[in-house]
Design a protein around this motif. Structure first.
Motif, mmCIF file in Angstrom:
data_model
loop_
_atom_site.group_PDB
_atom_site.id
_atom_site.type_symbol
_atom_site.label_atom_id
_atom_site.label_comp_id
_atom_site.label_asym_id
_atom_site.label_seq_id
_atom_site.Cartn_x
_atom_site.Cartn_y
_atom_site.Cartn_z
ATOM 1 N N GLY A 86 0.789 -1.223 0.000
ATOM 2 C CA GLY A 86 0.000 0.000 0.000
ATOM 3 C C GLY A 86 0.820 1.273 0.000
ATOM 4 O O GLY A 86 0.277 2.368 0.103
ATOM 5 N N ARG A 87 2.129 1.169 -0.118
ATOM 6 C CA ARG A 87 2.995 2.344 -0.043
ATOM 7 C C ARG A 87 2.699 3.348 -1.149
ATOM 8 O O ARG A 87 2.639 4.554 -0.900
ATOM 9 C CB ARG A 87 4.461 1.943 -0.101
ATOM 10 N N SER A 88 2.505 2.891 -2.368
ATOM 11 C CA SER A 88 2.291 3.828 -3.474
ATOM 12 C C SER A 88 0.999 4.623 -3.280
ATOM 13 O O SER A 88 0.948 5.825 -3.555
ATOM 14 C CB SER A 88 2.289 3.109 -4.821
ATOM 15 N N LYS A 89 -0.046 3.969 -2.773
ATOM 16 C CA LYS A 89 -1.310 4.669 -2.531
ATOM 17 C C LYS A 89 -1.138 5.703 -1.414
ATOM 18 O O LYS A 89 -1.633 6.830 -1.525
ATOM 19 C CB LYS A 89 -2.390 3.660 -2.162
ATOM 20 N N LEU A 90 -0.424 5.327 -0.354
ATOM 21 C CA LEU A 90 -0.173 6.252 0.749
ATOM 22 C C LEU A 90 0.665 7.433 0.269
ATOM 23 O O LEU A 90 0.360 8.590 0.574
ATOM 24 C CB LEU A 90 0.537 5.541 1.901
ATOM 25 N N GLN A 92 0.886 8.639 -2.723
ATOM 26 C CA GLN A 92 0.047 9.462 -3.593
ATOM 27 C C GLN A 92 -0.833 10.392 -2.753
ATOM 28 O O GLN A 92 -0.960 11.579 -3.041
ATOM 29 C CB GLN A 92 -0.826 8.584 -4.483
ATOM 30 N N ARG A 93 -1.419 9.860 -1.687
ATOM 31 C CA ARG A 93 -2.291 10.677 -0.824
ATOM 32 C C ARG A 93 -1.488 11.766 -0.107
ATOM 33 O O ARG A 93 -1.947 12.909 0.008
ATOM 34 C CB ARG A 93 -3.006 9.783 0.195
ATOM 35 N N GLN A 95 1.178 13.213 -1.214
ATOM 36 C CA GLN A 95 1.485 14.222 -2.224
ATOM 37 C C GLN A 95 0.270 15.092 -2.522
ATOM 38 O O GLN A 95 0.409 16.302 -2.740
ATOM 39 C CB GLN A 95 2.010 13.556 -3.497
ATOM 40 N N GLU A 96 -0.928 14.508 -2.528
ATOM 41 C CA GLU A 96 -2.149 15.282 -2.739
ATOM 42 C C GLU A 96 -2.344 16.295 -1.617
ATOM 43 O O GLU A 96 -2.650 17.463 -1.859
ATOM 44 C CB GLU A 96 -3.365 14.355 -2.811
#
Length: 108
Positions: A86-90, A92-93, A95-96
């Motif tokens: 789940g690192r890439s999703k975290l 991304q969030r 960065q948002e």
């Protein structure tokens, strides 16, 4: 028990440190860790007390050996961190959220 499974990623930096701090260049999460840096002691005297710093040479970031050591450590850490579920999703969030912070907001 579910909490412990999710929280286990918080221990990852400790595992990275432990893998190198004990003089063992083993592996973490299937990634071979670089060997620890050899001690390079420097002794300073403060108010009559001798204080030995075994890794003072690591402060010299212009030294090619120090740069190579730090790059090896950073590369190994990046490989281990990339394996976190789940690192890439975290990321991304994060960065948002970061993009929403006004440019004039500064830390105190």
């Amino acid at each position: 028990m579910k909490y412990l499974a999710k929280a286990s990623c918080a221990w990852l930096p400790c595992l990275l440190f432990a893998a190198t701090a004990w003089g063992n260049s083993g592996s973490v999460a299937g990634v071979k860790m670089p060997p620890p840096h050899a001690p390079c002691p420097v002794t300073d005297t403060y108010w009559g007390e001798s204080v030995v710093d075994p890794y003072r040479c690591l402060e010299n970031t212009s030294d090619a050996g120090v740069q190579a050591y730090m790059k090896a450590q950073a590369d190994a850490a990046a490989q281990v961190l990339a394996k976190i579920p789940g690192r890439s999703k975290l990321l991304q969030r994060i960065q948002e959220i970061d993009a929403e912070v006004p440019a004039n907001v500064t830390a105190v």
